[in-house]
Design a protein around this motif. Structure first.
Motif, PDB file in Angstrom:
ATOM      1  N   ILE A  69     -34.544  24.544  27.859  1.00  0.00           N
ATOM      2  CA  ILE A  69     -34.334  25.337  29.423  1.00  0.00           C
ATOM      3  C   ILE A  69     -35.193  26.673  29.135  1.00  0.00           C
ATOM      4  O   ILE A  69     -35.901  26.972  30.175  1.00  0.00           O
ATOM      5  CB  ILE A  69     -33.039  25.720  29.785  1.00  0.00           C
ATOM      6  N   LYS A 116     -38.852  27.458  31.229  1.00  0.00           N
ATOM      7  CA  LYS A 116     -39.080  28.796  31.902  1.00  0.00           C
ATOM      8  C   LYS A 116     -40.188  29.756  31.426  1.00  0.00           C
ATOM      9  O   LYS A 116     -40.911  30.056  32.365  1.00  0.00           O
ATOM     10  CB  LYS A 116     -37.803  29.503  32.212  1.00  0.00           C
ATOM     11  N   SER A 151     -43.472  27.730  32.290  1.00  0.00           N
ATOM     12  CA  SER A 151     -43.701  27.308  33.646  1.00  0.00           C
ATOM     13  C   SER A 151     -44.565  28.328  34.324  1.00  0.00           C
ATOM     14  O   SER A 151     -44.436  29.379  33.741  1.00  0.00           O
ATOM     15  CB  SER A 151     -42.576  27.275  34.316  1.00  0.00           C
ATOM     16  N   LYS A 179     -41.001  30.485  36.887  1.00  0.00           N
ATOM     17  CA  LYS A 179     -40.019  30.176  37.983  1.00  0.00           C
ATOM     18  C   LYS A 179     -39.404  29.213  37.622  1.00  0.00           C
ATOM     19  O   LYS A 179     -38.380  28.724  38.264  1.00  0.00           O
ATOM     20  CB  LYS A 179     -40.579  29.932  39.256  1.00  0.00           C
ATOM     21  N   GLY A 180     -39.829  28.186  36.702  1.00  0.00           N
ATOM     22  CA  GLY A 180     -39.111  27.082  36.353  1.00  0.00           C
ATOM     23  C   GLY A 180     -40.151  25.745  36.777  1.00  0.00           C
ATOM     24  O   GLY A 180     -41.065  26.062  37.399  1.00  0.00           O
ATOM     25  N   SER A 220     -30.581  23.212  35.636  1.00  0.00           N
ATOM     26  CA  SER A 220     -30.771  24.529  35.051  1.00  0.00           C
ATOM     27  C   SER A 220     -32.233  25.057  35.013  1.00  0.00           C
ATOM     28  O   SER A 220     -32.627  26.229  35.012  1.00  0.00           O
ATOM     29  CB  SER A 220     -30.097  24.612  33.616  1.00  0.00           C
ATOM     30  N   CYS A 221     -33.303  24.204  34.761  1.00  0.00           N
ATOM     31  CA  CYS A 221     -34.786  24.422  34.687  1.00  0.00           C
ATOM     32  C   CYS A 221     -35.658  24.293  35.805  1.00  0.00           C
ATOM     33  O   CYS A 221     -36.642  24.581  35.908  1.00  0.00           O
ATOM     34  CB  CYS A 221     -35.273  23.757  33.246  1.00  0.00           C
ATOM     35  N   THR A 222     -34.995  23.816  37.040  1.00  0.00           N
ATOM     36  CA  THR A 222     -35.620  23.545  38.125  1.00  0.00           C
ATOM     37  C   THR A 222     -35.657  24.865  38.949  1.00  0.00           C
ATOM     38  O   THR A 222     -34.784  25.402  39.233  1.00  0.00           O
ATOM     39  CB  THR A 222     -34.936  22.470  38.966  1.00  0.00           C
ATOM     40  N   ALA A 223     -37.080  25.169  39.590  1.00  0.00           N
ATOM     41  CA  ALA A 223     -37.181  26.433  40.350  1.00  0.00           C
ATOM     42  C   ALA A 223     -36.359  26.263  41.542  1.00  0.00           C
ATOM     43  O   ALA A 223     -36.162  25.101  42.240  1.00  0.00           O
ATOM     44  CB  ALA A 223     -38.731  26.323  40.482  1.00  0.00           C
TER      45      ALA A 223
END
Length: 353
Positions: free
Chosen positions: A230, A234, A237, A241-242, A261-264
């Motif tokens: 994770i 980030k 990215s 922002k993820g 948890s890792c999605t913007a």
């Protein structure tokens, strides 16, 4: 059925698969009969063999089942109602069969057919661990000359990965993350780069498989055994922002949780996995707060020829994912001794030629 025979594999119960002599299908009506050249080995096949599939427990897959749903072959004969496919054509197919008679089928809306059979799985249409396949012409497609039989058999899992991108726009400012280094995960990497993602990140647990991901489009790879995936996503990215898009292909519950948890913010998670057990403790609040979309992705009519077209014109070939070729006569070994193949296997192909 024809008086001619062929060899085919049927699963009668958990860890009870048998290669048998069975009747060879006939080309009647609108049916196409083809000699199978390649059959891809899928994790779903393995779970049917072991009995661990959730669809076995739910009763949606019932033993005995002639499994297998990834294949390519050469047409041997066609029924009198077949119009365009002819003997000698190289073909692949959809992973389902419709009734062809209902109102939905008559208007070509095959996904709305109330009587769908799935190849080698739910409501089983006899699958492709067999020397010959029988399919209605409406679900059969010609394989372009510039694609191999291996690639033809990969079209089915590739069409599943393709669904993960439906409705998604990627560009140079987008970060796409793929969890899982199986064949569908590798195709998702390949598609993310094809669609123009600025950063494509592959997360897995095998350095050797991750290295293959770099060959087919990944800009970065993360070994989740060695790094905090994770935090690393980030960091890598765009703008920190993820992920704008996460494609979860691993079937690991931890990966599904980490995806959130890792999605913007306003990002999308496409879930392309089956989970053998219900997923507990999924963090829903961050999903809601981040306005994140989570969607299931699976095959649907039209995906297969569309992904075939991409295969034909994408200069990046998927050849590195074909890690094993097993003769048809030795097929049972890959199920009975799966641990022997697991460490290096991405896509194993059963070879009939």
């Amino acid at each position: 059925m024809s008086k001619e025979t062929m060899k085919a594999i049927t699963v009668y119960g958990p860890r009870d698969a048998r290669m048998e002599i069975v009747p060879k299908p006939e080309a009647t009506g609108d049916m196409v009969v083809a000699k199978v050249c390649r059959t891809g080995v899928c994790a779903t096949d393995q779970s049917i063999y072991t009995g661990d599939s959730s669809f076995i427990r739910s009763g949606e897959i019932k033993y005995p089942v002639r499994f297998g749903h990834e294949w390519a072959g050469i047409v041997e004969s066609v029924g009198p109602e077949v119009k365009d496919i002819k003997p000698g054509d190289r073909i692949y197919s959809d992973n389902f069969v419709t009734c062809g008679k209902c109102d939905a089928c008559k208007r070509g809306d095959y996904m709305s057919c109330p009587s769908i059979w799935s190849l080698g799985t739910v409501n089983c249409w006899d699958g492709c661990y067999a020397e010959y396949m029988q399919m209605p012409e409406r679900h059969v497609f010609r394989l372009p000359d510039n694609l191999s039989m291996d690639e033809g058999a990969l079209i089915e899992p590739a069409s599943i990965a393709y669904d993960a991108f439906r409705g998604v726009t990627l560009d140079k400012n987008s970060t796409a993350v793929v969890y899982g280094t199986g064949a569908i995960g590798m195709v998702a990497v390949w598609l993310a780069k094809y669609y123009g993602a600025g950063e494509v990140i592959l997360v897995g647990r095998s350095d050797d498989k991750l290295a293959i991901g770099l060959q087919i489009g990944a800009d970065h790879v993360i070994n989740g055994r060695k790094e905090d995936a994770i935090a690393r996503i980030k960091e890598l990215s765009i703008s920190g922002k993820g992920a704008d898009l996460v494609v979860e292909t691993s079937g690991a519950q931890s990966a599904l949780r980490d995806s959130i948890s890792c999605t913007a913010r306003y990002g999308r998670i496409s879930v392309v996995s089956f989970y053998e057990k219900n997923v507990d403790d999924l963090p829903i609040d961050p999903l809601v707060l981040g306005c994140i979309s989570m969607v299931g992705a699976a095959g649907r009519y039209g995906n297969a020829p569309e992904v075939c077209e991409i295969m034909s014109k994408n200069p990046i070939k998927l050849t590195p994912v074909f890690t094993h070729h097993v003769p048809f006569e030795d097929t049972l070994d890959i199920f009975e001794n799966e641990e022997k193949y697991h460490g290096a296997k991405i896509k194993a192909m059963i070879a009939f030629d």
